[in-house]
Write a protein that holds these residues in place. Structure first.
Motif, PDB file in Angstrom:
ATOM      1  N   SER A 136       0.830  -1.210   0.000  1.00 18.60           N
ATOM      2  CA  SER A 136       0.000   0.000   0.000  1.00 18.60           C
ATOM      3  C   SER A 136       0.864   1.260   0.000  1.00 18.60           C
ATOM      4  O   SER A 136       0.486   2.268  -0.592  1.00 18.60           O
ATOM      5  CB  SER A 136      -0.961   0.000   1.174  1.00 18.60           C
ATOM      6  OG  SER A 136      -0.261  -0.068   2.370  1.00 18.60           O
ATOM      7  N   ARG A 137       2.041   1.205   0.640  1.00 13.07           N
ATOM      8  CA  ARG A 137       2.867   2.419   0.687  1.00 13.07           C
ATOM      9  C   ARG A 137       3.325   2.848  -0.694  1.00 13.07           C
ATOM     10  O   ARG A 137       3.217   4.007  -1.064  1.00 13.07           O
ATOM     11  CB  ARG A 137       4.067   2.201   1.611  1.00 13.07           C
ATOM     12  CG  ARG A 137       3.762   2.678   2.999  1.00 13.07           C
ATOM     13  CD  ARG A 137       4.992   2.981   3.836  1.00 13.07           C
ATOM     14  NE  ARG A 137       6.226   3.175   3.127  1.00 13.07           N
ATOM     15  CZ  ARG A 137       7.336   2.447   3.364  1.00 13.07           C
ATOM     16  NH1 ARG A 137       7.285   1.480   4.234  1.00 13.07           N
ATOM     17  NH2 ARG A 137       8.440   2.711   2.713  1.00 13.07           N
ATOM     18  N   LEU A 158       1.982   2.066  -3.518  1.00 13.57           N
ATOM     19  CA  LEU A 158       0.825   2.441  -4.322  1.00 13.57           C
ATOM     20  C   LEU A 158       0.440   3.884  -4.063  1.00 13.57           C
ATOM     21  O   LEU A 158       0.226   4.677  -4.982  1.00 13.57           O
ATOM     22  CB  LEU A 158      -0.348   1.519  -3.999  1.00 13.57           C
ATOM     23  CG  LEU A 158      -1.613   1.899  -4.731  1.00 13.57           C
ATOM     24  CD1 LEU A 158      -1.515   1.464  -6.174  1.00 13.57           C
ATOM     25  CD2 LEU A 158      -2.822   1.292  -4.083  1.00 13.57           C
ATOM     26  N   ILE A 159       0.365   4.234  -2.781  1.00 12.46           N
ATOM     27  CA  ILE A 159      -0.077   5.570  -2.416  1.00 12.46           C
ATOM     28  C   ILE A 159       0.949   6.606  -2.868  1.00 12.46           C
ATOM     29  O   ILE A 159       0.609   7.681  -3.354  1.00 12.46           O
ATOM     30  CB  ILE A 159      -0.350   5.624  -0.895  1.00 12.46           C
ATOM     31  CG1 ILE A 159      -1.633   4.851  -0.608  1.00 12.46           C
ATOM     32  CG2 ILE A 159      -0.451   7.049  -0.412  1.00 12.46           C
ATOM     33  CD1 ILE A 159      -1.802   4.426   0.806  1.00 12.46           C
TER      34      ILE A 159
END
Lengths: 306, 282
Positions: free
Chosen positions: B269-270, B272-273
């Motif tokens: 997620s890191r 991606l964000i």
């Protein structure tokens, strides 16, 4: 800088070639060829494609069979876009403002969880909500809460707004992240200075934070616009390519698909399909131009004045 | 700033309200997904009688998953999605880093125009060229192959990848590369040397491209619709359409299709964000 006498360095060509070839062949050429195709029509006598000028576009907007479809899809698409601008982006800004506060613990957890629907495929989202709003499972879900669920996806008046909100539910995480990144980028000193001057939370938001994140507001707007005028999966999966009920959820994307491929009794037409794509291309182009020449230019002027 | 200002007493209430609002929206975001997963492990009767309850000894059932595995072709779809996504990412990586290196490293006539040309695709959706893409794929005899999807997704991912990577590569100190050149390294060697240095940006670009490719419905539907070449997204779409009244099967296939993406999301997620914000803010 190499002088124009020297031969162009071969290694630069080697480095650029793979990307330029794939990108040109599978993106730029098809986009241009599709625009060219929209100016052609099939000659019924020979079966060949012949140049026809803007005839297809004229037919799309004036023919008794095409006109209601294209105008309906355009209208619905603007409604769909309006729902995102009025619900998704303000909601995203509120969530991002809350998440940007240094006093809130567990910000990363909230952020990650709220973003989850955005990583799932639209196909799954469409089925999940179709199930929740269905007369059978939906009744089992809402009856214990004392709510009688109307057939939201089955009525022409409610189907499009419902799907718009489903789409908002899925995508709100994206603008939230963009707003959040911009808000975190605001220097603490500015906010502290405003607070020392006696500004309240609201005052800081309206007079300091919002003006500073205006570039992001513009980007979110244009991304929403491009995404919405290119939408297809949600309507296709939830309401089929016929955009039930009675075309009330028809967007340009579903109209493009039906026109190009045909559906049930309607025969597909590559040239008319390319024409619908041409209309979508123009709309997206106009949207991006408006953004570049008004929003960005105004921001640029304001920074210069500052 | 030296000391953080302490929360004023009056704003404790504000803090509680902020948490309440965030918690409420988190619930709204997750509840539908949790509801689907929860009910996929229940008997048909329990799904309708107690939709909000966790499955217990009486209501636990895997009948939906049995239907999915016996009637659907999900292992095949899954393999297709993995092949398409991995190959497209690999091509984006190779072609993207090479082009970004050329734009960031060398001054040559037309550099700016080339950068602009490659960036055009960031704003124009590739879908609009579908009519001609299909014709092209037919003339290349690639219709109904995974290769067609791989090439289209590579073209789709390249503009943003080149844009982000070339910005990142411009920040790499020149001394490093010039030192290598003094030692007699070729330009290809210099490119090879820079790759480990752009790892952070690369992870971001890869993860950011992976999700739209994995989730796409449009191109599989048009370019590779046969059962042997279906990706998970198209396979799930077809399966769900056929089994729409078999609630156990629908809930189980939804859960199964969501699972790989959710696992990847939790892991990455890191990146991606970061990709999301770096791609759009500039």
């Amino acid at each position: 800088m190499p002088s124009s006498r020297k031969p162009f360095p071969i290694h630069i060509v080697v480095f650029l070639a793979p990307a330029v070839i794939i990108y040109t062949l599978f993106m730029i050429y098809p986009l241009l060829d599709s625009l060219r195709l929209s100016l052609n029509t099939v000659d019924p006598a020979t079966g060949n494609e012949v140049y026809a000028g803007l005839q297809n576009y004229q037919r799309l907007f004036t023919d008794a069979l095409w006109q209601p479809r294209i105008l309906g899809a355009l209208r619905n698409n603007f409604v769909f876009f309006a729902i995102h601008m009025l619900v998704q982006n303000p909601l995203a800004l509120i969530l991002a403002t809350l998440l940007s506060s240094r006093f809130i613990r567990g910000r990363t957890v909230y952020r990650t969880l709220i973003f989850t629907p955005s990583v799932l495929s639209i196909v799954l989202i469409a089925f999940i909500w179709r199930l929740i709003l269905s007369p059978i499972f939906g009744k089992a879900l809402f009856a214990p809460l004392g709510i009688t669920l109307p057939p939201l996806l089955g009525e022409p008046a409610t189907a499009l707004p419902t799907l718009g909100l489903v789409s908002v539910w899925q995508w709100v995480g994206v603008p939230m992240m963009l707003f959040l990144a911009a808000l975190i980028g605001i220097p603490d000193e500015l906010i502290e200075a405003a607070r020392v001057d006696g500004a309240t939370g609201w005052g800081v938001f309206w007079r300091i934070k919002l003006p500073l994140i205006l570039p992001t507001v513009g980007i979110v707007g244009v991304l929403t616009f491009v995404g919405n005028f290119n939408a297809f999966d949600l309507i296709y999966t939830s309401q089929t390519a016929l955009a039930n009920p009675a075309f009330s959820t028809d967007l340009l994307g579903t109209l493009f698909y039906r026109t190009f491929f045909g559906f049930q009794l309607q025969l597909g037409s590559p040239t008319m399909g390319a024409t619908v794509a041409g209309v979508m291309f123009m709309i997206i182009l106009i949207g991006v131009m408006i953004y570049m020449f008004t929003w960005q230019r105004r921001l640029l002027r304001n920074t210069v004045e500052l | 700033m030296t000391a953080r200002p302490r929360t004023p007493l009056g704003s404790t209430l504000q803090l509680v309200a902020a948490h309440a609002a965030l918690l409420l929206y988190t619930l709204i975001a997750l509840f539908p997904i949790v509801l689907i997963v929860l009910n996929s492990f229940k008997t048909r009767n329990a799904i309708f009688r107690t939709p909000y309850a966790f499955p217990d000894a009486d209501t636990f059932s895997l009948v939906g998953y049995e239907t999915v595995f016996s009637r659907g072709n999900f292992p095949q779809y899954f393999a297709n999605s993995v092949i398409v996504t991995v190959c497209a990412l690999l091509l984006i990586f190779i072609a993207g880093t090479m082009a970004a290196h050329a734009l960031a490293e060398y001054k040559f006539p037309g550099n700016a125009i080339m950068g602009l040309y490659l960036a055009l695709g960031i704003m124009v959706p590739i879908r609009l060229g579908t009519v001609s893409i299909l014709r092209l794929v037919v003339s290349l005899k690639l219709v109904d192959t995974l290769a067609a999807l791989i090439l289209v997704y590579t073209a789709m991912g390249l503009p943003l990848a080149v844009f982000i990577l070339s910005q990142f590569m411009r920040q790499i100190p020149r001394d490093l590369k010039d030192a290598a050149r003094v030692d007699g390294a070729s330009e290809y060697r210099v490119y090879w040397m820079t790759l480990p240095l752009i790892r952070p940006a690369l992870g971001t670009v890869m993860v950011f491209n992976m999700i739209p490719i994995w989730n796409d419905l449009w191109f599989p539907l048009i370019l590779a619709p046969s059962d042997a070449n279906k990706t998970v997204t198209l396979g799930a779409q077809t399966f769900l359409g056929q089994f729409v009244n078999d609630y156990n099967a629908v809930l189980s296939s939804l859960t199964l299709s969501a699972l790989p993406v959710v696992i990847l999301y939790v892991l990455f997620s890191r990146q991606l964000i970061r990709g999301l914000t770096s791609g759009a803010v500039k």
